[in-house]
Design a protein around this motif. Structure first.
Motif, short mmCIF file in Angstrom:
data_model
loop_
_atom_site.label_atom_id
_atom_site.label_comp_id
_atom_site.label_asym_id
_atom_site.label_seq_id
_atom_site.Cartn_x
_atom_site.Cartn_y
_atom_site.Cartn_z
N SER A 125 41.13 25.61 21.71
CA SER A 125 40.15 26.46 22.41
C SER A 125 39.15 27.07 21.44
O SER A 125 37.94 27.15 21.73
N PHE A 150 32.73 30.32 27.38
CA PHE A 150 33.27 29.23 28.19
C PHE A 150 34.22 28.36 27.37
O PHE A 150 35.29 27.95 27.85
N CYS A 154 37.72 27.99 29.08
CA CYS A 154 37.62 26.83 29.96
C CYS A 154 38.97 26.36 30.52
O CYS A 154 39.11 26.07 31.69
N ASP A 155 40.02 26.34 29.67
CA ASP A 155 41.34 25.88 30.11
C ASP A 155 42.37 27.00 30.22
O ASP A 155 43.57 26.76 30.15
N THR A 196 41.92 24.84 36.95
CA THR A 196 40.52 25.26 37.11
C THR A 196 40.43 26.41 38.13
O THR A 196 39.69 27.37 37.92
N SER A 200 39.45 30.11 36.87
CA SER A 200 38.25 30.73 37.45
C SER A 200 38.57 32.12 38.00
O SER A 200 37.80 33.07 37.84
N ILE A 216 34.19 27.01 34.94
CA ILE A 216 35.64 26.78 34.79
C ILE A 216 36.16 26.04 36.03
O ILE A 216 36.91 25.08 35.93
N HIS A 219 34.72 22.24 35.96
CA HIS A 219 34.52 21.46 34.73
C HIS A 219 35.23 20.10 34.69
O HIS A 219 35.01 19.34 33.76
N ILE A 238 29.41 22.56 31.39
CA ILE A 238 30.33 21.43 31.67
C ILE A 238 30.03 20.26 30.72
O ILE A 238 30.94 19.68 30.13
N ALA A 241 30.92 21.11 27.03
CA ALA A 241 32.39 21.14 26.82
C ALA A 241 32.94 19.73 26.68
O ALA A 241 33.79 19.46 25.83
#
Length: 293
Positions: A125, A150, A154-155, A196, A200, A216, A219, A238, A241
């Motif tokens: 990350s 992000f 993101c994950d 996701t 989010s 998120i 993506h 998106i 990433a």
């Protein structure tokens, strides 16, 4: 069953499914936003943030102060001077950069799982956040600060699902190797939710920007890159990433990426990158990672 009865039954069934999914989501622990993060965000949100106030907020927490100094003095930033105090770090890096670093430090300390090491997760990350920051500065499809946030979050739904479902690690492997279905479709099949959706939700709970929580959510849905109703900043996040992640995988010797096969073409199209330019970006990222050691 008559056709009219069937028509009545369908919405009821849908409602039941939605209710059971809602009930499931309530069993997944979403950490509340730490007060320190709320204080940092509140200071950064004012019209003219005060470096001294930010310094005071951070300096009140000894562990956070130590973590910030360690990061500020890492080779990634390549500062000419070594930061000797929180105030010095804030002055050298700037308010926004310090805010970004604090968000990452706080997230890392807030999300821990018993019996599961998240070292690799956070390392990836952090690399993604660094890579996306560099790519955003070069390509200007979204702000570097947004890209950094992000990249970190993101994950973020993954550790929360690992904590909730003992078998989620197997799902993760299946989803990572699935060539046809989307990553999230595999998660939905096994758990009635996805990293996701949960990620989010956490982003909104933690007061992160709306474009970050939406990116998120979307993506792994690469059709969003061609959707005129999706905001360009979200598309930018998106696409960057995907580029950053494939760059990290290649750096570690992994030439094939299932996700890049699914969305790479759409990402390059949105970013306006030719095949040669993609390779140039990867070389720049490899240089970034080599210098960060």
């Amino acid at each position: 069953m008559t056709s009219s009865a069937a028509r009545v039954a369908q919405p009821a069934a849908k409602l039941t499914t939605e209710q059971s999914v809602d009930a499931l989501v309530k069993t997944i622990r979403i950490p509340p936003r730490p007060s320190l993060l709320a204080d940092v965000q509140a200071e950064l949100a004012v019209a003219d943030p005060d470096p001294r106030r930010l310094t005071d907020i951070i300096a009140n927490d000894v562990a956070m102060s130590a973590s910030l100094l360690k990061l500020a003095n890492s080779s990634f930033f390549g500062l000419r001077l070594k930061a000797k105090s929180v105030e010095h770090a804030v002055n050298l890096l700037g308010i926004t950069q310090c805010g970004n670093l604090m968000t990452g430090i706080i997230a890392r300390q807030s999300i821990q799982i018993e019996k599961v090491s998240l070292v690799k997760f956070w390392d990836f990350s952090t690399k993604r956040a660094q890579a996306m920051t560099q790519l955003a500065r070069r390509m200007r499809v979204c702000s570097a600060d947004l890209a950094h946030t992000f990249g970190l979050f993101c994950d973020i739904g993954i550790p929360l699902l690992l904590e909730r479902f003992p078998e989620y690690a197997d799902t993760l492997e299946k989803a990572s190797n699935e060539a046809t279905l989307t990553f999230t479709a595999v998660e939905q099949q096994h758990h009635d939710t996805s990293h996701t959706s949960i990620g989010s939700l956490m982003a909104r709970t933690w007061g992160l920007p709306e474009s970050v929580s939406l990116a998120i959510l979307l993506h792994h849905d690469y059709t969003a890159l061609n959707d005129p109703n999706t905001d360009d900043a979200v598309k930018g996040l998106i696409a960057l990433a995907l580029l950053a992640e494939y760059g990290i995988q290649k750096y570690h010797g992994q030439e094939y990426s299932t996700e890049w096969e699914k969305g790479g073409e759409a990402a390059c199209q949105f970013l306006g990158l030719s095949a040669d330019e993609v390779e140039d970006r990867f070389e720049e990222l490899h240089e970034l990672f080599n210098n960060a050691h």
